[in-house]
Design a protein around this motif. Structure first.
Motif, PDB file in Angstrom:
ATOM      1  N   PRO A 107      -6.161   0.404   4.149  1.00 36.82           N
ATOM      2  CA  PRO A 107      -5.331  -0.603   4.740  1.00 36.82           C
ATOM      3  C   PRO A 107      -5.976  -1.093   5.761  1.00 36.82           C
ATOM      4  O   PRO A 107      -6.704  -0.731   6.525  1.00 36.82           O
TER       5      PRO A 107
ATOM      6  N   ARG B  23       1.667  -8.063   3.880  1.00 36.82           N
ATOM      7  CA  ARG B  23       2.507  -6.639   3.681  1.00 36.82           C
ATOM      8  C   ARG B  23       1.455  -5.792   2.768  1.00 36.82           C
ATOM      9  O   ARG B  23       1.255  -4.499   3.126  1.00 36.82           O
TER      10      ARG B  23
ATOM     11  N   THR C  29      -0.595  -2.531   3.868  1.00 35.55           N
ATOM     12  CA  THR C  29      -0.132  -1.152   3.015  1.00 35.55           C
ATOM     13  C   THR C  29      -1.058  -0.675   1.870  1.00 35.55           C
ATOM     14  O   THR C  29      -1.389   0.474   2.010  1.00 35.55           O
TER      15      THR C  29
ATOM     16  N   GLU D 142       5.542   0.985   1.272  1.00 40.08           N
ATOM     17  CA  GLU D 142       5.201   0.176   2.764  1.00 40.08           C
ATOM     18  C   GLU D 142       5.961   1.103   3.819  1.00 40.08           C
ATOM     19  O   GLU D 142       5.046   1.189   4.934  1.00 40.08           O
TER      20      GLU D 142
ATOM     21  N   VAL E 272       3.776   4.530   4.388  1.00 38.79           N
ATOM     22  CA  VAL E 272       2.267   4.026   5.001  1.00 38.79           C
ATOM     23  C   VAL E 272       2.153   3.562   6.445  1.00 38.79           C
ATOM     24  O   VAL E 272       1.502   4.076   7.341  1.00 38.79           O
ATOM     25  N   LEU E 273       3.130   2.617   6.846  1.00 36.58           N
ATOM     26  CA  LEU E 273       3.068   2.164   8.299  1.00 36.58           C
ATOM     27  C   LEU E 273       3.656   3.297   8.957  1.00 36.58           C
ATOM     28  O   LEU E 273       3.130   3.368  10.196  1.00 36.58           O
TER      29      LEU E 273
END
Ligand code: SF4
Length: 373
Positions: free
Chosen positions: A221, A278, A282, A338, A341-342
């Motif tokens: 990412p 995004r 991601t 999402e 991952v964030l």
């Protein structure tokens, strides 16, 4: 936000729209041979109105945590720095600044206008490398930084070198000097000189120069699509690697708007909501293109055949890819991926965040010097 350690700055950098980068000018009075922005005193500088307009649109319930002012040399505009710092503070936003310490030449003084500009900052960062030391001596930088520490709660040094034997010897020497002079008071972010700006003419091309160079895991990412950046003319980009965007027209998903007419609410909504951004944050640009986008060039990266090209993939993303990624993020599964991952990315300790953004691994721990967590 009145005090931000370098480690906290890195943590904020992993949160989308937690901060805003303001490139106040392209000008700089120094002539460092490694300047990543190729700045001179003839470089572009526009009126400060767009910066003032955008920062004044912050509200207590809709604002970034931090503005980070850079350039060129932002302290060529000390009155604008003071004004933006004060304006941001009225909404609760802190301010940080990255300088080349031009004012330290000839004795390491902290001129009154600079002292007033840095007073009120949550963090002052100064850059230093071997080429920079030909313009401003190390002792002068240390003297001015020591004086600045009477007026700012946190400061750091951003060191760069070509990562060969000579470069590591240089870095080891500077780091030892910093530790002797400042103890743990001044953490350090230590990176490789990138082949952009004036350095492109002097630094071996590895990783490859120009649009497509990242020097990080090719399928990871992207760590550079989190904070909007305003260039000296007021255009707001989604990618903080401005050197890539200077190489030609930027695709629509990397241009968020203009500081003169778009508020922080609008720009942060675009940063957080754009499906391509995004997905780049991601899945990464290479995976986004492979799953949803136009087919990659058969030989991958133009300068490293067979190697996936992250930024080249990002620049190739198109409206059809945006539609496909939007459909993905409209599903509960897409949103869950999402979010996960964030959250995992932001939970990394600061030295790992620094490494992910290109810090030389053997020096990554230095970002946490003096940090109490
Ligand atoms: S992948 Fe896209 S957002 Fe990330 S650095 Fe490259 S061009 Fe910028």
């Amino acid at each position: 936000m009145t005090a931000v350690h370098l480690a906290d700055l890195l943590t904020l950098g992993a949160r989308p729209a937690a901060g805003l980068l303001l490139s106040l000018t392209d000008r700089c009075p120094l002539a460092c041979a490694h300047c990543s922005t190729d700045s001179t005193m003839a470089s572009a500088q526009s009126p400060g109105g767009p910066f003032r307009a955008l920062v004044s649109s912050f509200t207590p319930d809709c604002r970034p945590e931090l503005i980070l002012m850079s350039g060129g040399e932002p302290l060529l505009r000390p009155a604008l720095v003071r004004e933006l710092t004060a304006s941001a503070a009225t909404a609760g936003t802190g301010a940080a600044l990255l300088t080349g310490m031009f004012f330290a030449r000839g004795g390491g003084r902290l001129p009154p206008a600079v002292r007033r500009a840095v007073t009120g900052l949550a963090h002052l960062a100064a850059s230093l490398d071997a080429e920079h030391e030909r313009e401003v001596g190390r002792a002068e930088v240390f003297r001015a930084l020591g004086a600045a520490l009477d007026h700012v709660p946190h400061a750091s040094l951003h060191l760069t070198a070509v990562p060969d034997a000579a470069g590591h010897a240089y870095l080891d020497g500077v780091i030892a000097d910093v530790r002797r002079r400042f103890g743990t008071r001044v953490p350090m972010l230590v990176g490789a000189v990138r082949p952009t700006g004036r350095a492109a003419r002097r630094v071996p091309v590895h990783p490859p120069a120009g649009r497509g160079a990242t020097g990080r895991g090719a399928t990871a990412p992207c760590e550079f699509a989190h904070w909007p950046v305003v260039d000296q003319g007021g255009t707001v980009y989604a990618c903080t690697r401005q050197s890539l965007l200077r190489g030609g027209p930027a695709p629509a998903h990397l241009v968020l708007g203009h500081a003169a007419r778009d508020t922080w609410r609008t720009l942060s909504e675009r940063t957080l909501g754009d499906p391509l951004l995004r997905s780049v944050r991601t899945l990464g640009p290479v995976t986004t293109r492979e799953r949803y986008g136009p087919p990659p060039a058969a030989d991958g990266c133009a300068t490293r055949p067979g190697t996936p090209d992250p930024c080249g993939s990002c620049l190739a993303l198109d409206p059809a890819t945006a539609d496909a990624t939007a459909r993905q993020f409209a599903t509960p599964g897409g949103r869950a991926v999402e979010h996960t991952v964030l959250a995992l990315a932001a939970a990394r300790p600061p030295h790992r965040l620094a490494a992910a953004r290109g810090t030389l691994p053997r020096y990554a721990d230095l970002v946490e010097l003096g940090w109490t967590g």
